[in-house]
Design a protein around this motif. Sequence first.
Motif, PDB file in Angstrom:
ATOM      1  N   ARG B 149       0.834  -1.212   0.000  1.00  0.00           N
ATOM      2  CA  ARG B 149       0.000   0.000   0.000  1.00  0.00           C
ATOM      3  C   ARG B 149       0.870   1.264   0.000  1.00  0.00           C
ATOM      4  O   ARG B 149       0.560   2.244  -0.644  1.00  0.00           O
ATOM      5  CB  ARG B 149      -0.892  -0.050   1.254  1.00  0.00           C
ATOM      6  CG  ARG B 149      -1.808   1.132   1.525  1.00  0.00           C
ATOM      7  CD  ARG B 149      -3.061   1.060   0.678  1.00  0.00           C
ATOM      8  NE  ARG B 149      -2.857   1.620  -0.643  1.00  0.00           N
ATOM      9  CZ  ARG B 149      -2.729   2.930  -0.891  1.00  0.00           C
ATOM     10  NH1 ARG B 149      -2.758   3.805   0.097  1.00  0.00           N
ATOM     11  NH2 ARG B 149      -2.561   3.371  -2.111  1.00  0.00           N
ATOM     12  N   ARG B 170       7.620   5.815   5.429  1.00  0.00           N
ATOM     13  CA  ARG B 170       6.561   5.051   4.766  1.00  0.00           C
ATOM     14  C   ARG B 170       6.341   3.702   5.453  1.00  0.00           C
ATOM     15  O   ARG B 170       5.213   3.222   5.550  1.00  0.00           O
ATOM     16  CB  ARG B 170       6.889   4.866   3.290  1.00  0.00           C
ATOM     17  CG  ARG B 170       6.601   6.155   2.516  1.00  0.00           C
ATOM     18  CD  ARG B 170       6.355   5.878   1.075  1.00  0.00           C
ATOM     19  NE  ARG B 170       7.598   5.905   0.322  1.00  0.00           N
ATOM     20  CZ  ARG B 170       7.708   5.421  -0.918  1.00  0.00           C
ATOM     21  NH1 ARG B 170       6.672   4.866  -1.502  1.00  0.00           N
ATOM     22  NH2 ARG B 170       8.869   5.480  -1.540  1.00  0.00           N
ATOM     23  N   GLY B 203       1.642  12.867  -0.005  1.00  0.00           N
ATOM     24  CA  GLY B 203       0.894  12.256  -1.096  1.00  0.00           C
ATOM     25  C   GLY B 203       0.211  10.972  -0.631  1.00  0.00           C
ATOM     26  O   GLY B 203      -0.942  10.688  -0.977  1.00  0.00           O
ATOM     27  N   LEU B 204       0.933  10.237   0.172  1.00  0.00           N
ATOM     28  CA  LEU B 204       0.406   8.980   0.723  1.00  0.00           C
ATOM     29  C   LEU B 204      -0.820   9.265   1.603  1.00  0.00           C
ATOM     30  O   LEU B 204      -1.840   8.566   1.509  1.00  0.00           O
ATOM     31  CB  LEU B 204       1.515   8.318   1.541  1.00  0.00           C
ATOM     32  CG  LEU B 204       1.374   6.848   1.923  1.00  0.00           C
ATOM     33  CD1 LEU B 204       1.102   6.009   0.688  1.00  0.00           C
ATOM     34  CD2 LEU B 204       2.640   6.390   2.611  1.00  0.00           C
ATOM     35  N   ASP B 206      -2.813  11.816   1.305  1.00  0.00           N
ATOM     36  CA  ASP B 206      -3.905  12.172   0.399  1.00  0.00           C
ATOM     37  C   ASP B 206      -4.616  10.922  -0.096  1.00  0.00           C
ATOM     38  O   ASP B 206      -5.841  10.843  -0.115  1.00  0.00           O
ATOM     39  CB  ASP B 206      -3.357  12.958  -0.813  1.00  0.00           C
ATOM     40  CG  ASP B 206      -2.960  14.376  -0.442  1.00  0.00           C
ATOM     41  OD1 ASP B 206      -3.427  14.860   0.611  1.00  0.00           O
ATOM     42  OD2 ASP B 206      -2.170  14.989  -1.189  1.00  0.00           O
ATOM     43  N   GLU B 207      -3.806   9.939  -0.517  1.00  0.00           N
ATOM     44  CA  GLU B 207      -4.391   8.690  -1.030  1.00  0.00           C
ATOM     45  C   GLU B 207      -5.222   7.994   0.042  1.00  0.00           C
ATOM     46  O   GLU B 207      -6.322   7.506  -0.222  1.00  0.00           O
ATOM     47  CB  GLU B 207      -3.279   7.728  -1.479  1.00  0.00           C
ATOM     48  CG  GLU B 207      -2.585   8.146  -2.756  1.00  0.00           C
ATOM     49  CD  GLU B 207      -1.378   7.252  -3.028  1.00  0.00           C
ATOM     50  OE1 GLU B 207      -1.458   6.037  -2.737  1.00  0.00           O
ATOM     51  OE2 GLU B 207      -0.343   7.769  -3.507  1.00  0.00           O
ATOM     52  N   LEU B 208      -4.665   7.961   1.279  1.00  0.00           N
ATOM     53  CA  LEU B 208      -5.371   7.279   2.359  1.00  0.00           C
ATOM     54  C   LEU B 208      -6.677   8.000   2.675  1.00  0.00           C
ATOM     55  O   LEU B 208      -7.704   7.377   2.946  1.00  0.00           O
ATOM     56  CB  LEU B 208      -4.489   7.204   3.613  1.00  0.00           C
ATOM     57  CG  LEU B 208      -3.248   6.334   3.458  1.00  0.00           C
ATOM     58  CD1 LEU B 208      -2.343   6.464   4.687  1.00  0.00           C
ATOM     59  CD2 LEU B 208      -3.632   4.880   3.248  1.00  0.00           C
ATOM     60  N   HIS B 209      -6.628   9.332   2.613  1.00  0.00           N
ATOM     61  CA  HIS B 209      -7.845  10.105   2.869  1.00  0.00           C
ATOM     62  C   HIS B 209      -8.886   9.799   1.798  1.00  0.00           C
ATOM     63  O   HIS B 209     -10.070   9.606   2.095  1.00  0.00           O
ATOM     64  CB  HIS B 209      -7.518  11.602   2.877  1.00  0.00           C
ATOM     65  CG  HIS B 209      -8.731  12.463   2.898  1.00  0.00           C
ATOM     66  ND1 HIS B 209      -9.636  12.441   3.945  1.00  0.00           N
ATOM     67  CD2 HIS B 209      -9.230  13.348   2.001  1.00  0.00           C
ATOM     68  CE1 HIS B 209     -10.616  13.276   3.702  1.00  0.00           C
ATOM     69  NE2 HIS B 209     -10.409  13.847   2.516  1.00  0.00           N
ATOM     70  N   ALA B 210      -8.431   9.710   0.543  1.00  0.00           N
ATOM     71  CA  ALA B 210      -9.351   9.403  -0.549  1.00  0.00           C
ATOM     72  C   ALA B 210     -10.004   8.047  -0.335  1.00  0.00           C
ATOM     73  O   ALA B 210     -11.119   7.799  -0.796  1.00  0.00           O
ATOM     74  CB  ALA B 210      -8.598   9.430  -1.880  1.00  0.00           C
ATOM     75  N   LEU B 211      -9.318   7.147   0.379  1.00  0.00           N
ATOM     76  CA  LEU B 211      -9.876   5.822   0.648  1.00  0.00           C
ATOM     77  C   LEU B 211     -10.764   5.824   1.889  1.00  0.00           C
ATOM     78  O   LEU B 211     -11.246   4.787   2.309  1.00  0.00           O
ATOM     79  CB  LEU B 211      -8.750   4.812   0.842  1.00  0.00           C
ATOM     80  CG  LEU B 211      -8.000   4.432  -0.435  1.00  0.00           C
ATOM     81  CD1 LEU B 211      -6.770   3.609  -0.092  1.00  0.00           C
ATOM     82  CD2 LEU B 211      -8.916   3.657  -1.376  1.00  0.00           C
TER      83      LEU B 211
END
Lengths: 410, 258
Positions: B149, B170, B203-204, B206-211
């Motif tokens: 992930r 990360r 950025g990571l 952001d992606e997690l928030h989008a999920l």
Amino acid sequence: MNWAETLHTSWAAVRSHSLRSLLTVLGILIGIAAVILTVGLGLGTQKDVSSQISSLGSNLLIVSPGSSTSTAGVRGGFGTGTTLTASDATALASSVNAPDIVGVAAEKNTSLALTANSTNWTTTVTGTTPSWLDVRSRTLLSGSFITDADQASAASVVVLGSETATELFGTTRVVGQTVSIDSRTFEVIGVLASAGSNSSSNLDDLAIVPQSTAASQLVGGTGSSSVSTIYIKAASDAQLSAAYQEAQAVLLNLHSISDSSSADFTISSQNALVSTATSIYQTLTVLLTGIAGLSLLVGGIGVMNIMLVSVTERTREIGLRKALGAPPWAIRRQFLVEAAILGLSGGLLGAVLGIGAAFLLPGVIGSSIVISPAAVGLSIGVAIAIGLVFGVYPATRAARLAPIDALRSE
Amino acid sequence: MADARERAQLSGRPAADLDEPVIQLLGARKVYKSGSIEFEALRGVDLEIRAGEYVAIMGPSGSGKSTLMNVLGCLDTLTHGSYRLAGNDVDELDEAELAEIRNQQIGFVFQQFNLLPSLEAWRNVELPLVYGRVPAHERRKRAERALERVGLESRFANKPGELSGGQQQRVAVARALVGEPTMILADEPTGNLDSVSTEDVLGLFDELHALGRTIVLITHELEVAQRARRIVRVRDGLIQDDDGADPGTSARGIEAAA
């Protein structure tokens, strides 16, 4: 976190500082090795003593002239008098008077010079009866022992100890040779098998002649009918005290003494010697074990010290583990297991060192060491327990660290 | 979030309660005592954060934001006031229960990464599951997935010393994700990173928030805080400004997860 994971984590922590861990367990290591050695030495010495004593004949009573039990009157002291005679021995051998006695051998000991060819050797010449061989639990290397016929005819025959034979002839194959004792010629009819030495005398350096021969040819005058020692063999270990009672009754009666406290002889048993020796070694073992125990205590404090250092060093790690959800008991268990691993390593290394030394040391110090598996197992258990006990405080400290303080530390 | 619903059902609460905020802080006060000196780090903070929100808590040093973060992370308890986290009254819990709440509900990301240097990346990632009593074979699978992930599947068996700062952080994010916590709590996650790695980690997030993940980020850098959807400014132990107590945010979060 289950036990296997706790073990794995703690083992990794111990291994990550292997030199420090090794130095930490040194105290326990030495303590455990010392315990194993002292217990082994105690057991070994006890075994040596009892095998020496049983080499004398296990269910044996020894009657000596004189008494050490009283200061009254004109009687001579223990071992000095001439109050025992060959007829005392004959009376003791009677199965009517003393049914629990199976063998009696009187000894008349004199120190005399023996000569073979041009070699001189001074040794104890023992005048005794054919029953001696059985009563003293001895065996022959070659030839035969003195017989009743020799005794009856006061024959000039001699049985040599193996060492005596070697000193006189350079070999133990001497049956048929002649030796001269006190200018009289004796024929060697047998050689005794080696029995080693006990604490007071060399059992392989002696010459045995018939009692009658000794009385008539070697020891003249008034002393001729007295004997130095009477050995009594009881039918079994269990009958030893019955034999003791019978021997005392017979001798008191023969010597016309009514009160056993004024006896002019002393009967002692091998058991008394064994228990004296045992109690001496027990005292020694307790003393040495105490010293070893001190070493273990010091070792335990060393473990505690390093565990405290380890807790301080790993404050951040503890804080992190707590933040990630480690409950206090898991942290406590991790450090306790680590301390126990230190204890166990010390115990195992100490056992290896102790057992190794037990194989090497007897050659150096001349007494045997008996490794007792129980002592080894127990001391490894004690080592783990020491780790645990001295790990409780550091582990509790680790468990009580507040996660934020722990995380903040640098 | 599917996970929160599952847990809610397990604990016997009706699913409708999901409307309850993930975080509910009421009249939160924290007093530190040092000898005779008392210092009030939090002076009455009310804060609600709903599932799926991405919130930055901002403030200069000494503002009380670290204390707030410790309280939110169940690392410290309040002197006065109440704190409800995912339906649990945190004030009444003892240390072992707090440990379990941290384990189940919170994924921490620290400024110092706080990886254990002796453990491989995946061993570090599985740590929360170890204390969550997840069986070993499942832990490994989940650690692998979490490392995938964050894009570090190739660094699975590397120790932290063999990784760059950005990679280490990360790994730390993977560790925060692996237990499927209610929220990710990041304390200055970019404070030790260069600009490239900072962008990487943000950025990571952001992606997690989008999920649909709930993320709470503590920072003193405006640039970092602006990546969040809502900024809460803390000063002198009080909330000075809260730009987005937007009730729509939580609904969006739940939809995203569904």
